[in-house]
Design a protein around this motif. Sequence first.
Motif, PDB file in Angstrom:
ATOM      1  N   LEU A 176      16.556   4.375  -2.322  1.00  0.00           N
ATOM      2  CA  LEU A 176      15.682   5.441  -1.833  1.00  0.00           C
ATOM      3  C   LEU A 176      14.763   5.867  -2.973  1.00  0.00           C
ATOM      4  CD1 LEU A 176      18.235   7.593   0.193  1.00  0.00           C
ATOM      5  CD2 LEU A 176      16.701   5.815   1.031  1.00  0.00           C
ATOM      6  N   VAL A 177      13.499   5.903  -2.697  1.00  0.00           N
ATOM      7  CA  VAL A 177      12.512   6.172  -3.737  1.00  0.00           C
ATOM      8  C   VAL A 177      12.747   7.540  -4.367  1.00  0.00           C
ATOM      9  CG1 VAL A 177      10.055   6.416  -4.213  1.00  0.00           C
ATOM     10  CG2 VAL A 177      10.856   4.712  -2.571  1.00  0.00           C
ATOM     11  N   SER A 178      12.828   7.563  -5.694  1.00  0.00           N
ATOM     12  CA  SER A 178      13.131   8.804  -6.412  1.00  0.00           C
ATOM     13  C   SER A 178      11.873   9.537  -6.849  1.00  0.00           C
ATOM     14  CB  SER A 178      13.996   8.495  -7.639  1.00  0.00           C
ATOM     15  OG  SER A 178      13.350   7.574  -8.495  1.00  0.00           O
ATOM     16  N   ARG A 179      10.724   9.098  -6.373  1.00  0.00           N
ATOM     17  CA  ARG A 179       9.455   9.777  -6.638  1.00  0.00           C
ATOM     18  C   ARG A 179       8.569   9.585  -5.418  1.00  0.00           C
ATOM     19  NH1 ARG A 179       6.486   5.373 -10.553  1.00  0.00           N
ATOM     20  NH2 ARG A 179       7.928   3.662 -10.208  1.00  0.00           N
ATOM     21  N   GLY A 180       7.417  10.217  -5.411  1.00  0.00           N
ATOM     22  CA  GLY A 180       6.534  10.108  -4.265  1.00  0.00           C
ATOM     23  C   GLY A 180       6.096   8.675  -4.014  1.00  0.00           C
ATOM     24  N   ALA A 181       6.070   8.261  -2.759  1.00  0.00           N
ATOM     25  CA  ALA A 181       5.654   6.910  -2.410  1.00  0.00           C
ATOM     26  C   ALA A 181       5.042   6.908  -1.025  1.00  0.00           C
ATOM     27  CB  ALA A 181       6.836   5.949  -2.468  1.00  0.00           C
ATOM     28  N   LEU A 182       4.246   5.880  -0.765  1.00  0.00           N
ATOM     29  CA  LEU A 182       3.677   5.724   0.567  1.00  0.00           C
ATOM     30  C   LEU A 182       3.586   4.251   0.892  1.00  0.00           C
ATOM     31  CD1 LEU A 182       0.353   4.860   0.187  1.00  0.00           C
ATOM     32  CD2 LEU A 182       0.390   7.160  -0.780  1.00  0.00           C
ATOM     33  N   ARG A 183       3.525   3.944   2.195  1.00  0.00           N
ATOM     34  CA  ARG A 183       3.401   2.567   2.642  1.00  0.00           C
ATOM     35  C   ARG A 183       2.866   2.551   4.063  1.00  0.00           C
ATOM     36  NH1 ARG A 183       9.578   0.561   2.327  1.00  0.00           N
ATOM     37  NH2 ARG A 183       8.490  -1.437   2.247  1.00  0.00           N
ATOM     38  N   ASP A 184       2.316   1.423   4.469  1.00  0.00           N
ATOM     39  CA  ASP A 184       1.806   1.244   5.822  1.00  0.00           C
ATOM     40  C   ASP A 184       2.859   0.585   6.687  1.00  0.00           C
ATOM     41  OD1 ASP A 184      -0.784   2.288   5.315  1.00  0.00           O
ATOM     42  OD2 ASP A 184      -1.360   0.391   4.379  1.00  0.00           O
ATOM     43  N   LEU A 185       2.861   0.932   7.972  1.00  0.00           N
ATOM     44  CA  LEU A 185       3.762   0.327   8.941  1.00  0.00           C
ATOM     45  C   LEU A 185       2.957  -0.139  10.140  1.00  0.00           C
ATOM     46  CD1 LEU A 185       5.439   2.851   7.576  1.00  0.00           C
ATOM     47  CD2 LEU A 185       7.085   2.334   9.368  1.00  0.00           C
ATOM     48  N   SER A 186       3.388  -1.244  10.733  1.00  0.00           N
ATOM     49  CA  SER A 186       2.832  -1.661  12.013  1.00  0.00           C
ATOM     50  C   SER A 186       3.994  -1.943  12.958  1.00  0.00           C
ATOM     51  CB  SER A 186       1.947  -2.898  11.866  1.00  0.00           C
ATOM     52  OG  SER A 186       2.684  -4.000  11.365  1.00  0.00           O
ATOM     53  N   LEU A 187       3.839  -1.549  14.201  1.00  0.00           N
ATOM     54  CA  LEU A 187       4.867  -1.767  15.210  1.00  0.00           C
ATOM     55  C   LEU A 187       4.256  -2.478  16.406  1.00  0.00           C
ATOM     56  CD1 LEU A 187       5.493   1.324  13.913  1.00  0.00           C
ATOM     57  CD2 LEU A 187       7.522   0.991  15.328  1.00  0.00           C
ATOM     58  N   ASP A 188       4.891  -3.564  16.822  1.00  0.00           N
ATOM     59  CA  ASP A 188       4.507  -4.283  18.025  1.00  0.00           C
ATOM     60  C   ASP A 188       5.598  -4.054  19.066  1.00  0.00           C
ATOM     61  OD1 ASP A 188       2.145  -5.382  17.004  1.00  0.00           O
ATOM     62  OD2 ASP A 188       3.245  -7.028  16.065  1.00  0.00           O
ATOM     63  N   VAL A 189       5.215  -3.453  20.182  1.00  0.00           N
ATOM     64  CA  VAL A 189       6.159  -3.102  21.242  1.00  0.00           C
ATOM     65  C   VAL A 189       6.075  -4.153  22.345  1.00  0.00           C
ATOM     66  CG1 VAL A 189       6.908  -1.296  22.820  1.00  0.00           C
ATOM     67  CG2 VAL A 189       5.741  -0.679  20.687  1.00  0.00           C
TER      68      VAL A 189
ATOM     69  N   SER B  38       4.573  -2.511   4.623  1.00  0.00           N
ATOM     70  CA  SER B  38       3.886  -3.010   3.433  1.00  0.00           C
ATOM     71  C   SER B  38       4.757  -2.739   2.218  1.00  0.00           C
ATOM     72  CB  SER B  38       2.534  -2.320   3.270  1.00  0.00           C
ATOM     73  OG  SER B  38       2.725  -0.955   2.902  1.00  0.00           O
ATOM     74  N   ASP B  39       4.319  -3.201   1.055  1.00  0.00           N
ATOM     75  CA  ASP B  39       5.041  -2.879  -0.165  1.00  0.00           C
ATOM     76  C   ASP B  39       4.821  -1.410  -0.520  1.00  0.00           C
ATOM     77  OD1 ASP B  39       2.394  -3.218  -0.715  1.00  0.00           O
ATOM     78  OD2 ASP B  39       2.672  -4.225  -2.626  1.00  0.00           O
ATOM     79  N   LEU B  40       5.571  -0.924  -1.498  1.00  0.00           N
ATOM     80  CA  LEU B  40       5.520   0.480  -1.888  1.00  0.00           C
ATOM     81  C   LEU B  40       4.336   0.773  -2.803  1.00  0.00           C
ATOM     82  CD1 LEU B  40       9.292   0.940  -2.722  1.00  0.00           C
ATOM     83  CD2 LEU B  40       8.111   2.095  -0.865  1.00  0.00           C
ATOM     84  N   SER B  41       3.711   1.916  -2.570  1.00  0.00           N
ATOM     85  CA  SER B  41       2.711   2.442  -3.496  1.00  0.00           C
ATOM     86  C   SER B  41       3.231   3.788  -3.983  1.00  0.00           C
ATOM     87  CB  SER B  41       1.358   2.624  -2.799  1.00  0.00           C
ATOM     88  OG  SER B  41       0.855   1.381  -2.352  1.00  0.00           O
ATOM     89  N   PHE B  42       3.384   3.940  -5.276  1.00  0.00           N
ATOM     90  CA  PHE B  42       3.978   5.158  -5.822  1.00  0.00           C
ATOM     91  C   PHE B  42       2.912   6.219  -6.083  1.00  0.00           C
ATOM     92  CE2 PHE B  42       6.788   1.663  -7.147  1.00  0.00           C
ATOM     93  CZ  PHE B  42       7.949   2.068  -6.503  1.00  0.00           C
ATOM     94  N   ASP B  43       3.237   7.455  -5.722  1.00  0.00           N
ATOM     95  CA  ASP B  43       2.305   8.571  -5.907  1.00  0.00           C
ATOM     96  C   ASP B  43       3.112   9.843  -6.103  1.00  0.00           C
ATOM     97  OD1 ASP B  43       0.347  10.459  -5.969  1.00  0.00           O
ATOM     98  OD2 ASP B  43      -0.500   9.986  -4.007  1.00  0.00           O
ATOM     99  N   GLU B  44       3.293  10.241  -7.352  1.00  0.00           N
ATOM    100  CA  GLU B  44       4.092  11.421  -7.662  1.00  0.00           C
ATOM    101  C   GLU B  44       3.328  12.724  -7.433  1.00  0.00           C
ATOM    102  OE1 GLU B  44       5.455  10.945 -11.626  1.00  0.00           O
ATOM    103  OE2 GLU B  44       6.718   9.210 -11.180  1.00  0.00           O
ATOM    104  N   ARG B  45       2.015  12.628  -7.178  1.00  0.00           N
ATOM    105  CA  ARG B  45       1.196  13.822  -7.004  1.00  0.00           C
ATOM    106  C   ARG B  45       1.055  14.212  -5.530  1.00  0.00           C
ATOM    107  NH1 ARG B  45      -3.900  11.401  -9.870  1.00  0.00           N
ATOM    108  NH2 ARG B  45      -3.198   9.731  -8.479  1.00  0.00           N
ATOM    109  N   MET B  46       1.851  13.633  -4.680  1.00  0.00           N
ATOM    110  CA  MET B  46       1.770  13.885  -3.255  1.00  0.00           C
ATOM    111  C   MET B  46       1.951  15.381  -2.944  1.00  0.00           C
ATOM    112  SD  MET B  46       3.765  11.528  -0.518  1.00  0.00           S
ATOM    113  CE  MET B  46       3.347  10.082  -1.519  1.00  0.00           C
ATOM    114  N   SER B  47       1.086  15.933  -2.105  1.00  0.00           N
ATOM    115  CA  SER B  47       1.110  17.359  -1.797  1.00  0.00           C
ATOM    116  C   SER B  47       2.408  17.766  -1.098  1.00  0.00           C
ATOM    117  CB  SER B  47      -0.075  17.710  -0.886  1.00  0.00           C
ATOM    118  OG  SER B  47       0.030  19.041  -0.420  1.00  0.00           O
TER     119      SER B  47
END
Length: 278
Positions: free
Chosen positions: A54-67, A254-263
């Motif tokens: 589990l990411v111990s700092r701010g992170a973001l990633r994209d998701l796509s879902l096909d139903v 997608s892969d992880l992009s780290f961002d510790e400054r996330m609001s």
Amino acid sequence: MSYRMLARSVAVLMLLALAPTVQAQSTMKEPSKDAKDTGSQTVKSIRSCMAKNLVSRGALRDLSLDVFDKEGKIRSLRMRLFWKPSKGGGQRVNLRLVEPSAMAGSSYLLVQEGLGEEVYFYLPGADRALRITGQNMSEPLWGTDFSYGEIKQVLGILVVGDTTRLPDSAISDRPMYVLETATKADETGYRKVISHIDQKTCVLMRSEFYAREQPRKVLDADPASLLQADKYWTALSYTMTDVQRNTHTQLSLSDLSFDERMSEKLFDPQKFFEQNPK
């Protein structure tokens, strides 16, 4: 229009949405071949090992879902996931719908601290977010085969309940820990969830959701998508199958992009849906 009626109307609109395309660039490494000593592993130590992913700092990633419906028709969604730990060591997840454009801005918030958790959902046009509790946790999320309570399994946050370890298993020749969690059916829709965790990486590879004797739903990770980003292990592809309805949803991350400054506002139950991050 009531919030429930609005949610049902939104589900219908989403089933008519066109499929988007998500492109993700991977900078990850192949899993190492170092084996773990599995003989003395307990439920607590297995969960602790999973928690290291589990990411111990701010992170973001994209998701796509096909139903995929029972006729084989496909409808697609694209989302943005924001993740940040709390000061108390808990996990907070903001999942925002990006496409289809008609539903852009719909948001899901999970706040988990210890054994407690809160889930909120927002639909554009509503004056506030709705807290999801009880049997509503088992309702479909954005018309997919994932419910409000199940989407967190993909993130490695296991369902809360009384957990015991079962005999080990194997998936694609990979040794697995197996955990059985008794849950409250009136809150989750299930009486138990059986989870299979990869012994080398501590990534969730399968969850079976039981309402009766046979699984109602099965979540499977693609073993070929198991990769490492920084020090965190993750699977980039999951499929949730609703055995009863004969439908399934494929989820790609997608892969992880780290961002510790996330609001912090992104994780505030009163404000998370007001933010419009890029």
